[in-house]
Design an enzyme around this catalytic site. Structure first.
Site, mmCIF file in Angstrom:
data_model
loop_
_atom_site.group_PDB
_atom_site.id
_atom_site.type_symbol
_atom_site.label_atom_id
_atom_site.label_comp_id
_atom_site.label_asym_id
_atom_site.label_seq_id
_atom_site.Cartn_x
_atom_site.Cartn_y
_atom_site.Cartn_z
ATOM 1 C CG HIS A 1 52.866 0.882 -17.566
ATOM 2 N ND1 HIS A 1 52.274 0.234 -16.503
ATOM 3 C CD2 HIS A 1 51.917 1.703 -18.095
ATOM 4 C CE1 HIS A 1 51.012 0.634 -16.396
ATOM 5 N NE2 HIS A 1 50.775 1.532 -17.344
ATOM 6 C CG HIS B 1 46.448 1.693 -16.565
ATOM 7 N ND1 HIS B 1 46.229 2.946 -17.092
ATOM 8 C CD2 HIS B 1 45.534 0.871 -17.127
ATOM 9 C CE1 HIS B 1 45.211 2.882 -17.951
ATOM 10 N NE2 HIS B 1 44.773 1.635 -17.984
ATOM 11 C CG ASP C 1 45.038 6.669 -16.061
ATOM 12 O OD1 ASP C 1 45.259 6.845 -14.849
ATOM 13 O OD2 ASP C 1 45.857 6.082 -16.804
#
Length: 287
Positions: free
Chosen positions: A114, A152, A230
């Site tokens: 990120h 993500h 995840d």
């Protein structure tokens, strides 16, 4: 197979934060107790400024030493700059190992995908996978592909690598979900494969396969894998549907490509993370 780790990365924490030391310590205990795979072990060194500054601004690098939280998810920790540099060092060591013919997994924290050129965010301080990709280019690779299966979107990796000649980014992630990006392709080399929350498991695997097919068409010299666990069905931070056997299949799929590759740990916040990583590594091992 080589496991790159440094247990100093378990020395920082914040109560209640999901990016916790047991992600590493529990996985290390699982790997040390197993007898199914022959593993070699290495420790990373702290990455120097030069490779980091290909991906990040000097201002971001300097900010890691300042005692201020970056956002609610990304707090300042004592010595976080050193921890982040060692995590980058793990990715660079994994790159070297892959080039030498030995698949490698960097089992380090903090994660990185990120972090953008100018901003630490989403538990991430320095973007290890982007730094390793640019290092590969700077040291002779003509075509490098990043495959990111974290639930993500790797917004930082995308932002850093967008329109970089000889690099391609493939991200398979839940959308909508944090950080809110990744709904469509970006630039001429960033390919996004959004997955709706609760997508049935075999449909999720079909989308992962579609991204793998795109990666093969790119014909990379080396593959950098952002391995986030995840999208697991019982991870607390998203609504994925994958199981341990899907991570085995992913590891097996990379092995069968016959292209040098390395993996670094991104997300994965369930108590089952050690078993998920073990399944992935067994798929890579192929024995």
């Amino acid at each position: 197979m080589k496991i790159i780790t440094d247990e100093r990365c378990t020395s920082y924490s914040r109560p209640g934060h999901p990016e916790r030391p047991s992600r590493i310590s529990g996985t290390l205990a699982r790997l040390r107790s197993q007898s199914e795979m022959a593993l070699s072990w290495a420790e990373p060194t702290e990455a120097k400024d030069a490779p980091i500054l290909r991906a990040h601004s000097p201002e971001l690098l300097a900010s890691l030493d300042k005692p201020y939280d970056f956002d609610a998810d990304t707090p300042y920790y004592l010595e976080i700059a050193a921890h982040a540099r060692r995590s980058v060092g793990g990715a660079l060591e994994a790159l070297k190992s892959a080039r030498a013919g030995e698949p490698a997994f960097s089992l380090m924290r903090p994660p990185g995908h990120h972090a953008t050129r100018n901003q630490a965010m989403g538990f991430c301080y320095l973007n290890s996978i982007a730094i390793a990709t640019l290092e590969a280019h700077a040291t002779g690779a003509k075509r490098v592909a990043v495959y990111d299966f974290d639930v993500h979107h790797g917004n930082g990796t995308e932002a850093i690598l967008k329109d970089t000649p000889g690099a391609a980014f493939f991200s398979i992630h839940q959308f909508p979900c944090y950080p809110g990006t990744g709904s469509k392709n970006v630039g001429n080399n960033c390919f996004n494969f959004p997955v709706a929350p609760g997508t049935p498991r075999m449909e999720y695997r079909r989308i992962l396969t579609e991204a793998l097919e795109g990666l093969k068409r790119f014909e990379p010299d080396i593959i950098a894998v952002s391995a986030g666990f995840d999208a697991y069905a019982r991870d607390p931070l998203a609504n994925g549907t994958l199981e341990a056997e899907d991570y085995f299949w992913l590891g097996e799929s990379f092995r069968k490509l016959g292209i040098p590759f390395f993996s670094i740990l991104e997300g994965g916040y369930s108590d089952d993370l050690p078993e998920l990583i073990f399944a992935y590594l067994k798929g890579i091992d192929g024995k």
